[in-house]
Design a protein around this motif. Structure first.
Motif, PDB file in Angstrom:
ATOM      1  N   ASP A   1      17.144 -19.201 -32.519  1.00 27.04           N
ATOM      2  CA  ASP A   1      15.868 -18.428 -32.482  1.00 27.04           C
ATOM      3  C   ASP A   1      15.208 -18.778 -31.086  1.00 27.04           C
ATOM      4  O   ASP A   1      14.577 -18.033 -30.259  1.00 27.04           O
ATOM      5  CB  ASP A   1      15.013 -18.576 -33.614  1.00 27.04           C
TER       6      ASP A   1
ATOM      7  N   TYR B   1      13.983 -16.622 -27.760  1.00 27.37           N
ATOM      8  CA  TYR B   1      12.616 -16.473 -27.531  1.00 27.37           C
ATOM      9  C   TYR B   1      12.433 -16.832 -26.058  1.00 27.37           C
ATOM     10  O   TYR B   1      11.607 -16.196 -25.616  1.00 27.37           O
ATOM     11  CB  TYR B   1      11.794 -17.479 -28.405  1.00 27.37           C
TER      12      TYR B   1
ATOM     13  N   LEU C   1      13.014 -13.940 -23.946  1.00 30.85           N
ATOM     14  CA  LEU C   1      11.802 -12.922 -24.232  1.00 30.85           C
ATOM     15  C   LEU C   1      10.909 -13.402 -23.229  1.00 30.85           C
ATOM     16  O   LEU C   1      10.399 -12.541 -22.502  1.00 30.85           O
ATOM     17  CB  LEU C   1      11.443 -12.732 -25.944  1.00 30.85           C
TER      18      LEU C   1
ATOM     19  N   ALA D   1      18.429 -10.940 -33.911  1.00 28.07           N
ATOM     20  CA  ALA D   1      17.177 -10.129 -34.779  1.00 28.07           C
ATOM     21  C   ALA D   1      17.725  -8.494 -33.961  1.00 28.07           C
ATOM     22  O   ALA D   1      17.533  -8.484 -32.742  1.00 28.07           O
ATOM     23  CB  ALA D   1      15.948 -10.354 -34.720  1.00 28.07           C
ATOM     24  N   PRO D   2      17.903  -7.653 -34.901  1.00 26.60           N
ATOM     25  CA  PRO D   2      18.310  -6.197 -34.009  1.00 26.60           C
ATOM     26  C   PRO D   2      17.187  -5.782 -33.075  1.00 26.60           C
ATOM     27  O   PRO D   2      17.291  -5.261 -32.137  1.00 26.60           O
ATOM     28  CB  PRO D   2      18.170  -5.324 -35.405  1.00 26.60           C
ATOM     29  N   SER D   3      15.693  -6.214 -33.573  1.00 25.62           N
ATOM     30  CA  SER D   3      14.691  -5.696 -32.480  1.00 25.62           C
ATOM     31  C   SER D   3      14.983  -6.382 -31.266  1.00 25.62           C
ATOM     32  O   SER D   3      14.700  -5.771 -29.953  1.00 25.62           O
ATOM     33  CB  SER D   3      13.240  -5.629 -33.008  1.00 25.62           C
ATOM     34  N   ASP D   4      15.194  -7.806 -31.088  1.00 25.20           N
ATOM     35  CA  ASP D   4      15.426  -8.516 -30.057  1.00 25.20           C
ATOM     36  C   ASP D   4      16.698  -8.162 -29.231  1.00 25.20           C
ATOM     37  O   ASP D   4      16.622  -7.970 -28.194  1.00 25.20           O
ATOM     38  CB  ASP D   4      15.619  -9.994 -30.427  1.00 25.20           C
TER      39      ASP D   4
ATOM     40  N   ARG E   1      17.828  -5.147 -29.046  1.00 23.50           N
ATOM     41  CA  ARG E   1      17.644  -3.719 -28.633  1.00 23.50           C
ATOM     42  C   ARG E   1      16.859  -4.009 -27.574  1.00 23.50           C
ATOM     43  O   ARG E   1      17.126  -3.534 -26.405  1.00 23.50           O
ATOM     44  CB  ARG E   1      16.621  -2.739 -29.653  1.00 23.50           C
ATOM     45  N   PHE E   2      15.928  -5.041 -27.315  1.00 16.53           N
ATOM     46  CA  PHE E   2      15.232  -5.108 -26.397  1.00 16.53           C
ATOM     47  C   PHE E   2      15.712  -5.917 -25.190  1.00 16.53           C
ATOM     48  O   PHE E   2      15.827  -5.375 -23.891  1.00 16.53           O
ATOM     49  CB  PHE E   2      14.022  -6.216 -26.728  1.00 16.53           C
TER      50      PHE E   2
ATOM     51  N   THR F   1      18.845  -5.692 -24.661  1.00 20.56           N
ATOM     52  CA  THR F   1      20.056  -4.406 -23.959  1.00 20.56           C
ATOM     53  C   THR F   1      19.215  -3.731 -23.194  1.00 20.56           C
ATOM     54  O   THR F   1      19.970  -3.285 -22.111  1.00 20.56           O
ATOM     55  CB  THR F   1      20.519  -3.660 -25.249  1.00 20.56           C
ATOM     56  N   CYS F   2      18.108  -3.195 -23.414  1.00 15.70           N
ATOM     57  CA  CYS F   2      17.262  -2.313 -22.609  1.00 15.70           C
ATOM     58  C   CYS F   2      17.002  -3.093 -21.154  1.00 15.70           C
ATOM     59  O   CYS F   2      17.139  -2.552 -19.833  1.00 15.70           O
ATOM     60  CB  CYS F   2      16.028  -1.898 -23.225  1.00 15.70           C
TER      61      CYS F   2
END
Length: 376
Positions: free
Chosen positions: A174, A178, A181, A235-238, A240-241, A243-244
């Protein structure tokens, strides 16, 4: 336009051997020597980021080919370095830990396992942090107070994620995610999709606002590698982010590639010198991104052009040419334009990774999986 060169397993295997031997000949930055013995033996004297990247490429080659002798040679290098005492811990000296965190699956060394765990814990708890908890880019020369660099994600976070997977420490995974991100927040340019070399909280600026080629390649490599190492734990949302973020960067890179397949030291300045390590890293990252399902198949054309350009820059002695020197933070764009070229292990490594990935794409998928399982 030049057609992509035909690739064969035999030709790529020969190049892999040549570039790997070139890596073994390096004793330091810009220092080559005859091979130390008839067998393969790493000679690089310093434990730091340059060789850490190099050994990661070499270990991936050894795993994919099932070369137990090469794995043993890599273990010999670690035994030598750890036995004589490691340098102080910082971002760049964390780089060799990535390969070590994988090597412990191949050798029975409880002391190395303990070192991996202790170093990962140090990154999370003791490495200096910036505002927002980012990993400050501390290096042996300076603390770089308040600074985030794009190099950091490859040098520390892939290791941290792999260690988390190996020792079932979801908190380490995690933290690694992070860091991707928070670095994206301050280093990724929302206008172009490219990445700045650095950010400084002391003054809140991106230094020279340089879209440095090799710095961007660390991102093109690191995001797919993160997915490959611990994708199921993101996490799927991370996911996805990230990947974009990667897709945005690769779209920008696609428009900045030279007709000959190369990328420049400053990506948006085609008059700046061509640079092979960046070109190899970008090509490898694209291929890995396609393999991981986070980049479209259409981006393969960029990687194919880059592959041809990189192959043309492998010398007869296996040394990769047109690789720029290790690069501290530049405060003006001319700093990047004037970087000298040197024989460097990270240049060898990024080319090795590209060749390994290209070779894997030519082999039957079941055969490649069997080799990995056999050597797990």
């Amino acid at each position: 336009m030049k057609e992509p060169a035909m690739k064969s397993i035999e030709d790529i295997s020969r190049l892999l051997s040549s570039v790997s031997i070139g890596l073994a000949r390096l004793k330091g930055m810009n220092e080559t020597a005859p091979l130390a013995s008839e067998g393969f033996s790493l000679q690089f004297d310093e434990w730091d980021w340059e060789v850490g990247v190099g050994i990661y490429g070499l270990l991936r080659h050894a795993e994919t080919s099932g070369d137990r002798e090469l794995i043993a040679s890599i273990a010999d290098w670690y035994d030598w370095q750890i036995g004589r005492g490691l340098p102080p811990r910082q971002v760049n000296s964390s780089s060799p830990m990535l390969a070590l965190s994988i090597l412990i699956d191949h050798v029975n060394r409880p002391d190395w396992e303990a070192l991996v765990q202790d170093w990962a814990d140090w990154l999370v708890n003791d490495l200096a942090k910036t505002e927002d908890g980012g990993f400050q880019h501390v290096v042996k020369e300076r603390m770089n107070d308040g600074e985030l660099w794009d190099d950091t994600l490859f040098m520390t976070c892939l290791f941290l994620a792999q260690a988390g997977k190996r020792f079932e420490r979801k908190d380490w995974i995690d933290e690694a995610v992070y860091q991707f991100l928070v670095h994206t927040r301050y280093l990724a340019d929302p206008v172009t999709g490219l990445w700045y070399h650095g950010w400084n909280f002391n003054g809140r600026h991106n230094f020279a606002k340089a879209f440095w080629g090799r710095g961007n390649s660390w991102i093109t490599v690191a995001i797919p590698e993160l997915f490959g190492l611990v994708g199921d734990a993101i996490a799927p949302s991370d996911a996805r982010f990230l990947t974009c973020v990667l897709q945005s960067q690769v779209r920008a890179l696609s428009g900045l590639q030279h007709d000959n397949g190369m990328f420049s030291t400053l990506l948006d300045d085609k008059d700046s010198p061509l640079e092979t390590s960046a070109t190899a890293g970008i090509a490898y990252g694209i291929l890995r991104g396609i393999e991981e399902g986070i980049l479209p198949e259409s981006t393969r054309a960029v990687a194919d052009k880059a592959y041809d350009a990189v192959v043309e820059r492998i010398g007869e002695d296996g040394i990769v040419l047109e690789v720029s020197d290790g690069t501290p933070m530049g405060h003006d764009l001319d700093f990047y334009r004037k970087l000298p070229n040197v024989p460097a292990p990270y240049g060898q490594a990024l080319v090795i990774l590209l060749l390994v990935e290209t070779l894997s794409g030519l082999q039957p998928k079941d055969e490649g999986k069997q080799k990995k399982v056999a050597n797990a």
